[in-house]
Write a protein that holds these residues in place. Sequence first.
Motif, PDB file in Angstrom:
ATOM      1  N   ILE A 499      -5.769   7.811   6.138  1.00  0.00           N
ATOM      2  CA  ILE A 499      -4.723   7.782   7.165  1.00  0.00           C
ATOM      3  C   ILE A 499      -5.282   7.095   8.402  1.00  0.00           C
ATOM      4  CG2 ILE A 499      -3.181   9.172   8.597  1.00  0.00           C
ATOM      5  CD1 ILE A 499      -3.525  11.397   6.454  1.00  0.00           C
ATOM      6  N   PRO A 500      -4.635   6.042   8.889  1.00  0.00           N
ATOM      7  CA  PRO A 500      -5.141   5.356  10.093  1.00  0.00           C
ATOM      8  C   PRO A 500      -4.989   6.224  11.335  1.00  0.00           C
ATOM      9  CG  PRO A 500      -3.045   4.416   9.387  1.00  0.00           C
ATOM     10  CD  PRO A 500      -3.433   5.409   8.332  1.00  0.00           C
ATOM     11  N   PRO A 501      -5.715   5.893  12.402  1.00  0.00           N
ATOM     12  CA  PRO A 501      -5.707   6.744  13.602  1.00  0.00           C
ATOM     13  C   PRO A 501      -4.363   6.842  14.302  1.00  0.00           C
ATOM     14  CG  PRO A 501      -6.913   4.703  13.990  1.00  0.00           C
ATOM     15  CD  PRO A 501      -6.655   4.777  12.526  1.00  0.00           C
ATOM     16  N   ASN A 502      -3.500   5.879  14.082  1.00  0.00           N
ATOM     17  CA  ASN A 502      -2.153   5.938  14.664  1.00  0.00           C
ATOM     18  C   ASN A 502      -1.101   6.314  13.638  1.00  0.00           C
ATOM     19  OD1 ASN A 502      -2.523   3.568  13.311  1.00  0.00           O
ATOM     20  ND2 ASN A 502      -1.684   2.238  14.910  1.00  0.00           N
ATOM     21  N   GLY A 503      -1.531   6.861  12.502  1.00  0.00           N
ATOM     22  CA  GLY A 503      -0.608   7.367  11.509  1.00  0.00           C
ATOM     23  C   GLY A 503       0.090   6.261  10.740  1.00  0.00           C
ATOM     24  N   PHE A 504       1.147   6.645  10.045  1.00  0.00           N
ATOM     25  CA  PHE A 504       1.930   5.717   9.242  1.00  0.00           C
ATOM     26  C   PHE A 504       3.244   5.391   9.951  1.00  0.00           C
ATOM     27  CE2 PHE A 504      -0.367   8.124   5.810  1.00  0.00           C
ATOM     28  CZ  PHE A 504      -1.174   7.057   5.399  1.00  0.00           C
ATOM     29  N   PRO A 505       3.846   4.232   9.652  1.00  0.00           N
ATOM     30  CA  PRO A 505       5.161   3.932  10.247  1.00  0.00           C
ATOM     31  C   PRO A 505       6.219   4.971   9.878  1.00  0.00           C
ATOM     32  CG  PRO A 505       4.179   1.955   9.310  1.00  0.00           C
ATOM     33  CD  PRO A 505       3.310   3.102   8.879  1.00  0.00           C
ATOM     34  N   MET A 506       6.122   5.527   8.677  1.00  0.00           N
ATOM     35  CA  MET A 506       7.043   6.576   8.241  1.00  0.00           C
ATOM     36  C   MET A 506       6.316   7.900   8.277  1.00  0.00           C
ATOM     37  SD  MET A 506       9.781   7.846   7.098  1.00  0.00           S
ATOM     38  CE  MET A 506      10.310   9.330   6.261  1.00  0.00           C
ATOM     39  N   TRP A 507       6.899   8.888   8.962  1.00  0.00           N
ATOM     40  CA  TRP A 507       6.179  10.144   9.174  1.00  0.00           C
ATOM     41  C   TRP A 507       5.915  10.902   7.883  1.00  0.00           C
ATOM     42  CZ3 TRP A 507       8.015  14.746   7.511  1.00  0.00           C
ATOM     43  CH2 TRP A 507       9.380  14.842   7.221  1.00  0.00           C
ATOM     44  N   ASP A 508       6.780  10.800   6.881  1.00  0.00           N
ATOM     45  CA  ASP A 508       6.648  11.576   5.654  1.00  0.00           C
ATOM     46  C   ASP A 508       5.532  10.978   4.793  1.00  0.00           C
ATOM     47  OD1 ASP A 508       6.887  12.795   3.154  1.00  0.00           O
ATOM     48  OD2 ASP A 508       9.069  12.900   3.250  1.00  0.00           O
TER      49      ASP A 508
END
Length: 558
Positions: A499-508
Amino acid sequence: MTKRRFRAAAVQTLARLGDYDHNIALATRYVDEAVRQGAELIVFPECMDTGYLFDSPDHARELAQTVVDGPFVKALSALAARHGVYIASGVTEWDPEKKKIFNSGVMFDRKGALACHYHKQFLATHDQNWFSFGERGCPVVDTDLGRIGLLICFDGRIPEIFRAMALQGAEIIVDMANFFAMDQADMWGPARAYENGVWLVAATKAGYERSIYYPGGSMIVDPKGRVAAKVPYDVHGLAVADVDPEMAADKTIYAADDKIAGRRPETYGALALPYEQTPVCGLADQPLIPSRSVTKVAAVQMHMTADAPNADAVFEMVDDTAKLGVKVLALPEYAFSPTWLPNAEEARAQAAATPAILTRLSATASLYGCLIAAPVIEREDDRLFVSTVLIGPDGARIGVYRKTHLTAEEKTWASAGDSYPVFDTPFGHIGVMSGFDAVFPETSRCLGVGAADIVLWPAALREPFERELLAVPRAEDNRVALVLANRVDSPYPGGSVVIPPNGFPMWDINVAAPRSFKLGAVMPRHVDLAVCRQKMMIPKVDMFANRLTETYAPLIAA
């Protein structure tokens, strides 16, 4: 006091900027409807009295009122007394003694008295244009509904705030919010409820206020992280659900573990240190060479199994992954054990095999110039430790992390570690949390405070929400790349992911990174250390510098 079930309502609506009369009429209508549906706790969004997007500090000051004689709070007080209910709302507060404007939360009791008064602590970029940082700590109050704590919107993105209230016995957390993004509602709300074992009643706005779009996401979440009621996006209305405060007394997880009793507060001292005294302070100002600041990491979903109790296949997969250019490799928990939860006899046998395992992995690391995180069991004198040994690109041992939070089963044969080291490696600052460690937000926060760029999570997951609710927040809360390597024979198998430090474009996460159940699957990702070292979520909102550590005393109390 014997707790009883009661009905709560979270209001999803839209305040009109600067129009007290309109907002009072709106609140009156929703209180009447919530009472008609049997609600005894009614929650409104953030800054419900004035609206939110002011022209300037002077405009905010013009609209701000005291919590004693402001027209909106007086109206809420009267409504609470008239109906004999509790009403909570966000308000724009002017404090005449401090000469400051606060983004505040208030809750009135059944008689209309002010039962709880809170200041938002973690201010968004635009908040800082006109509001002062909160000065009222993390209050929790006793009511005939249960122990209730208040927080506001972005506060839910800082694990310490929610946790400090849970540790004071909060059973219900009231969140008065202006959610800007769906993930803040759909992931962080349930995640905080799940990790603390408390009810969450979150009310937010829906619609447009000048340049702001509020999607909605008002919801009521139970202590297991399950959504009990929710208002659809882009709709005004009520989320209504029955709340049983006694459910918050059950902090159990797995068969015999506890989300609160299992904490190790004596190891969390770094969380209460002033920012200036922490390794993460100033990290973003240290220069990096772009060509040397990107590294390839991978979660290697490979381990011994009962059907294949030989380690050769694990070594082969590590070798194959390294020869493809991966520089940081993480294996699942107990990768060199044929069972996902070894007993004492199996643990002793694995400890005896550890030196040979490390020797073989050292040769691979040296051959390919990579770092291998080896999850093993180590013996020291007469004690056994659940360890993750980091082997560097020269084949030498960089360091070891010893699992700090042991499960009930592990406690029968293992000794716990007592620190959260962050190792300076050629591929970035690397920390480790092992298995059960990740259930406790303090673990990843200590690693974040310690300036980790990458956090490795060797795991044998047991519950769906460990991956679905905790994994992304552990990365984003700390702005680290999270490498989750999970077994395929554990109760919640597969799903290894980076998981990248800024998360994924889609939260799920199940949409962004669908689970693979394949033994031997490799999940690689390039990690930019510059992104990991920029600890700001948005401008002026630093996930560590903006923390009010003086309010975190409950976190480190025995």
